[in-house]
Motif scaffolding. Sequence first.
Motif, PDB file in Angstrom:
ATOM      1  N   SER A  83       0.825  -1.207   0.000  1.00 63.66           N
ATOM      2  CA  SER A  83       0.000   0.000   0.000  1.00 63.66           C
ATOM      3  C   SER A  83       0.860   1.259   0.000  1.00 63.66           C
ATOM      4  O   SER A  83       0.610   2.206  -0.766  1.00 63.66           O
ATOM      5  N   ALA A  84       1.894   1.293   0.853  1.00 60.78           N
ATOM      6  CA  ALA A  84       2.779   2.462   0.926  1.00 60.78           C
ATOM      7  C   ALA A  84       3.573   2.637  -0.369  1.00 60.78           C
ATOM      8  O   ALA A  84       3.792   3.766  -0.824  1.00 60.78           O
ATOM      9  N   GLN A  85       4.004   1.526  -0.968  1.00 55.66           N
ATOM     10  CA  GLN A  85       4.765   1.620  -2.218  1.00 55.66           C
ATOM     11  C   GLN A  85       3.899   2.177  -3.347  1.00 55.66           C
ATOM     12  O   GLN A  85       4.362   3.009  -4.137  1.00 55.66           O
ATOM     13  N   MET A  86       2.656   1.722  -3.421  1.00 59.62           N
ATOM     14  CA  MET A  86       1.770   2.251  -4.456  1.00 59.62           C
ATOM     15  C   MET A  86       1.499   3.735  -4.224  1.00 59.62           C
ATOM     16  O   MET A  86       1.484   4.528  -5.170  1.00 59.62           O
ATOM     17  N   MET A  87       1.293   4.120  -2.985  1.00 60.04           N
ATOM     18  CA  MET A  87       1.025   5.529  -2.687  1.00 60.04           C
ATOM     19  C   MET A  87       2.234   6.394  -3.005  1.00 60.04           C
ATOM     20  O   MET A  87       2.105   7.552  -3.437  1.00 60.04           O
ATOM     21  N   ASN A  88       3.406   5.843  -2.823  1.00 59.22           N
ATOM     22  CA  ASN A  88       4.636   6.591  -3.060  1.00 59.22           C
ATOM     23  C   ASN A  88       4.772   7.015  -4.520  1.00 59.22           C
ATOM     24  O   ASN A  88       5.499   7.968  -4.827  1.00 59.22           O
ATOM     25  N   GLU A 184      12.373   7.521   6.423  1.00 63.60           N
ATOM     26  CA  GLU A 184      11.787   8.241   5.297  1.00 63.60           C
ATOM     27  C   GLU A 184      12.008   7.463   3.999  1.00 63.60           C
ATOM     28  O   GLU A 184      13.133   7.260   3.555  1.00 63.60           O
ATOM     29  N   GLY A 185      10.909   6.982   3.410  1.00 59.15           N
ATOM     30  CA  GLY A 185      10.992   6.234   2.163  1.00 59.15           C
ATOM     31  C   GLY A 185      11.343   4.770   2.324  1.00 59.15           C
ATOM     32  O   GLY A 185      11.444   4.041   1.327  1.00 59.15           O
ATOM     33  N   ARG A 195       7.247   2.588   5.170  1.00 55.34           N
ATOM     34  CA  ARG A 195       7.335   4.043   5.206  1.00 55.34           C
ATOM     35  C   ARG A 195       7.682   4.626   3.825  1.00 55.34           C
ATOM     36  O   ARG A 195       8.252   5.701   3.735  1.00 55.34           O
ATOM     37  N   SER A 196       7.328   3.916   2.763  1.00 59.15           N
ATOM     38  CA  SER A 196       7.641   4.420   1.413  1.00 59.15           C
ATOM     39  C   SER A 196       7.042   5.789   1.164  1.00 59.15           C
ATOM     40  O   SER A 196       7.639   6.640   0.491  1.00 59.15           O
ATOM     41  N   ASN A 197       5.842   6.043   1.678  1.00 61.61           N
ATOM     42  CA  ASN A 197       5.140   7.313   1.451  1.00 61.61           C
ATOM     43  C   ASN A 197       5.366   8.324   2.574  1.00 61.61           C
ATOM     44  O   ASN A 197       4.640   9.309   2.683  1.00 61.61           O
ATOM     45  N   PHE A 212      10.532  17.075  11.679  1.00 63.76           N
ATOM     46  CA  PHE A 212       9.129  17.252  12.039  1.00 63.76           C
ATOM     47  C   PHE A 212       8.280  16.334  11.159  1.00 63.76           C
ATOM     48  O   PHE A 212       8.461  16.296   9.940  1.00 63.76           O
ATOM     49  N   GLN A 213       7.375  15.597  11.778  1.00 66.33           N
ATOM     50  CA  GLN A 213       6.454  14.743  11.032  1.00 66.33           C
ATOM     51  C   GLN A 213       5.149  14.640  11.819  1.00 66.33           C
ATOM     52  O   GLN A 213       5.080  15.058  12.978  1.00 66.33           O
ATOM     53  N   TYR A 214       4.134  14.095  11.188  1.00 64.78           N
ATOM     54  CA  TYR A 214       2.895  13.818  11.904  1.00 64.78           C
ATOM     55  C   TYR A 214       2.846  12.357  12.298  1.00 64.78           C
ATOM     56  O   TYR A 214       3.489  11.497  11.689  1.00 64.78           O
ATOM     57  N   SER A 215       2.077  12.072  13.349  1.00 58.90           N
ATOM     58  CA  SER A 215       1.895  10.698  13.785  1.00 58.90           C
ATOM     59  C   SER A 215       0.946   9.991  12.829  1.00 58.90           C
ATOM     60  O   SER A 215      -0.082  10.557  12.441  1.00 58.90           O
ATOM     61  N   PRO A 216       1.247   8.750  12.430  1.00 60.91           N
ATOM     62  CA  PRO A 216       0.318   8.033  11.536  1.00 60.91           C
ATOM     63  C   PRO A 216      -1.052   7.816  12.168  1.00 60.91           C
ATOM     64  O   PRO A 216      -2.054   7.735  11.466  1.00 60.91           O
ATOM     65  N   TYR A 217      -1.097   7.722  13.504  1.00 60.69           N
ATOM     66  CA  TYR A 217      -2.354   7.488  14.209  1.00 60.69           C
ATOM     67  C   TYR A 217      -2.587   8.649  15.177  1.00 60.69           C
ATOM     68  O   TYR A 217      -2.373   8.529  16.377  1.00 60.69           O
TER      69      TYR A 217
END
Length: 499
Positions: A83-88, A184-185, A195-197, A212-217
């Motif tokens: 899923s992450a790879q496709m979104m990337n 990252e990536g 974490r591809s995306n 700086f990043q946002y929490s996935p949840y």
Amino acid sequence: MTNLSQTVEVLVQRAIDKSMITRQDAIYARNQILSYLHVNEFIEEQSLAHVNDDIPDLLESLTDYAARHNIIEDLLDEREKLSAQMMNVFVSKPSEINRTFYQKYEESPVLATDFFYQFSKDTNYIQTKRIAKNIEFVTPSAYGDLDITINLSKPEKDPEQIKRERELKQEIAYPQCLLCKENEGYAGRIGHPARSNHRIIEIPLEGETWFFQYSPYVYYNEHSIVFSSEHRPMTITRDTFSRLTAFVEQFPHYFIGSNADLPIVGGSILSHDHYQAGRYTFAMTNAEDEFRFSIDPFPSIEASVVKWPLSVIRLRHEDRHYLVNAAHHILTKWRDYSDPDANIVAYTEKTPHNTITPIARKRGNQFELDLVLRNNRTTKQHPAGLFHPHEDVHHIKKENIGLIEVMGLAVLPPRLKDELETIKQALLGENVTVADYHQNWVQSIKKRHSLITEETVTQIVEQELGEKFARVLEDAGVYKRDRAGRQAFQRFIDTVNET
């Protein structure tokens, strides 16, 4: 093939709609997605107007296809990885995201974080579909409105996933932890999330590079993580206060805080120096001053003890460097402070027990630092921690009381979703089996509420749960909210004023 082609085409269209790619990128993006699915052909669709699925649903459909056709194993980590790879495919490179962030920052820090927060949701890094499953409500208390969350967003691993993790346990130290910049990536693997995306923003803090990043949840609005570029243990020092105030100077619409740096009273990841931030007002933020006091070495500091179940010293000043010096003075005093009459012992032999959970924010022209006094000592009566949720509230919460809970937001375990429904049925007189560890609680609720109906049972249970959480926080307070506790708190303040 038609349904698959349609799903891929809708996914590409959604990425265009969200300005992640342009129409010139559409064929390239489509072919990249097809390659991940091992598909060599594509059927053009006449109309996509009737398809209303958004990106998370489309990705789920495509990973379902991949699992059915043995392209991936039907395991959580394998699904997340694909899923992450496709979104990337639709996500810009880190340098481009950072450039856009700082272009918007030149206009306004709010515009910069608004851009990055929306980006993180659009790219499915923030798991909006899963977060929507969380149960959330607010309960009034003597300390203000407390936020209650039953966390259902993190998917539970099935037995096969757990088995594979054990079988494939590898001595891989890359990335070193879940917070390292090297995530990252990163494609991910069994036992380490995809974490591809994932994209991060580089920010300077007091001469160091942080990210700086946002929490996935996300547990609250714009729940973000600020972490060191260096993989090093968390510590609470003068530098901590300097970085926290530097952050809110750059992003005055955010608060930022750090978990404490000791086991039991600290957070779940003590191996990597990091903070949590966001655009949210917690109950503790709105808590009133219980009483004010002076700090003799820093006479212009506004200092107070906050009306809150944990023991909080609040400092205010327009000069953040002066504020940092005052906070460091209090930290230094607290690290070595013992008061056996109040059950506070600084050390067991060479093992330290005293530390601080700090939170920074700006109010107008003033910087504000909340210093939450913590002690992680254990006793025979309380082996999990003397200033930790006591055993009689473990049926609700027995995990560490970290930064988020300290501020008044309960993050409660998923088991409570079904258990609370069973408790409601029991309170309505239905023949159900309530877990043994909830039995005393159910009986006490019945004693306090003579009339419980279908219309009132949910409100009653939610209020009772909020009161339990308030008790959890009171257990974590080193100075209790009684006369003896206030006198003991004053003894520490007197020490702070000693030169």
